[in-house]
Enzyme design. Sequence first.
Site, mmCIF file in Angstrom:
data_model
loop_
_atom_site.group_PDB
_atom_site.id
_atom_site.type_symbol
_atom_site.label_atom_id
_atom_site.label_comp_id
_atom_site.label_asym_id
_atom_site.label_seq_id
_atom_site.Cartn_x
_atom_site.Cartn_y
_atom_site.Cartn_z
ATOM 1 N N SER A 177 1.289 -1.235 0.097
ATOM 2 C CA SER A 177 0.023 0.064 0.238
ATOM 3 C C SER A 177 0.661 1.365 -0.378
ATOM 4 C CB SER A 177 -0.937 -0.157 2.012
ATOM 5 O OG SER A 177 0.116 0.354 2.115
ATOM 6 N N LYS A 178 0.826 1.916 -0.100
ATOM 7 C CA LYS A 178 0.930 3.635 0.043
ATOM 8 C C LYS A 178 2.096 4.079 0.864
ATOM 9 C CE LYS A 178 -2.405 6.798 -2.689
ATOM 10 N NZ LYS A 178 -3.039 6.358 -3.090
ATOM 11 N N ARG A 179 1.398 3.021 2.126
ATOM 12 C CA ARG A 179 2.702 3.218 3.431
ATOM 13 C C ARG A 179 4.195 2.773 3.274
ATOM 14 N NH1 ARG A 179 1.816 0.220 6.960
ATOM 15 N NH2 ARG A 179 0.548 -1.501 6.034
ATOM 16 N N HIS A 180 4.100 1.476 2.201
ATOM 17 C CA HIS A 180 5.222 1.217 1.780
ATOM 18 C C HIS A 180 6.199 1.807 0.451
ATOM 19 C CE1 HIS A 180 2.729 -2.523 2.733
ATOM 20 N NE2 HIS A 180 4.010 -2.728 3.760
#
Length: 510
Positions: free
Chosen positions: A263-266
């Site tokens: 996800s964007k967190r990565h």
Amino acid sequence: MIIRDRYAPSPTGLQHIGGIRTALFNYLFARSVQGGKFILRLEDTDRTRFDESYVQNLYDTFEWLGLAWDEGPAFENRSFSAGGGQFGPYIQSERTHHYKKYAQELLDKGQAYYCFCSAQRIDEVRRQREASHSSETGYDRFCRNIDPQEAAKKAASGEACTVRLKIPLGEATLFNDHLLGGIEWKNDDVNPDPVLLKSDGFPTYHLANVVDDHLMEVTHVLRAQEWLASTPLHVIMYRAFGWTPPEFCHLPMVMGQDGKKLSKRHGATSIDEFRKQGYLPAALLNYVALLGASYEEGKDIYTLDELAQRFSLEKLNKAPAVFDYKKLEWYNGQYIRMMSDDELAQQCLPYAADAGLFSGEKEEAAKQMDTFTRAIPLVKERLVFLNEVPEKIAYLFKEPQLPAAEEFIPKKSDLAKTIELLQIGKELVCALAEAPDDGHAESLIKAEAEKRDVKLGDLMMPLRVAVTGSRVSPPLFGSLRILGADCSAERVQKALEKLKLQSEDKTGCK
Ligand code: GLU
């Protein structure tokens, strides 16, 4: 066996790594056999979440990646020219007559029924269940037993209604998944009597997906594992129609390195972001093709054709794939270095233009382009992203701001000695800039360093900072040749003045 497969995104978000992995596997699988066909189908029946910009993003992504699909309706009057050339993708919102017809077929066969429940009623059922802590979910099958003729009359009179699938209760549904093997679901656990046709006449994903896979003679459904839960429902529909289901292969998830869904967190996940960052499509495709598939031991770099020759469902891994940004960076670097200097310059040009590198007068345009093409080989060896180029070579276009005097001073040296070093540099700089190549320049400066009994590195450092504005820069000799003798000498002179001023300040001689 003729393979017909498809990528069937819903335009409710930007194209991301997971989606493109599905598209690519389908593309490669179709191309792994003679006569295979890869279909692109836009599943845009959820009008509440539809956004035209996501459709455009899909076409742009396919075009950028160079993925072409093989068939579809005529592709006229559209504001894009996607990878498919003369074919458009199949667009479900343009095919609603098919879904209505097949919903009617299920009604006629008694495999579906009209439902007149209002949204309020369905909401009320949900609230009551919550209040009584009931574990039941989904539709309560309230309209399942209305007399079909009566229901048909009500529907014909214009009463708002949906069409629901009549899931045969007390049975089990079995199907095979290429990766996961035999799967059995109790029908009573399947989403209870889901809507097939909505009251606005649009089909739901389930109906449109099954009808289209049948009409398009799709032989294999390769899709993300999140769709696995819908498959029993789809198999029930195939049976209700009397059709043979395609073969299913649910692809393992793509995870971040922490084991959570990517996800964007990565980091970047949308293809747009990767493009803007300066990834090359070939590098991205190469890496994505290996996400959950193993080809040849010890071989990392593959063209699309090579991948297609090697692709088979047997090469897919069951375990989730882990997305490694560092590995992708490595691929990008490899692909950058595999390009010719000219090709690389072409690829970097839009990034340079966007960054305002060519902001000079019109008369300067040719000179700037010359500078740009000559600068590319200087940065090629260490480049990871195309968008790094403008910043790395900016000093060749615009005089850099000189850093503080300390930056000029080599290790274990001081300002006075650095001024001497730069003075030597000044005497040499024109000859270095006019040397035909690195070899000549290097022997010139080496000879000078020996003669003056100074370290080569110590002689180079202040010169580098004076000319490029930084201790870390692309190769110095090449930079001097591009800037030319006059400009190089001017920069060294300015730096010298700055250092001298600083020295006077310190000694209080001013
Ligand atoms: N429209 C679904 C999606 O957005 C497609 C699922 C499938 O491939 O069947 O991913």
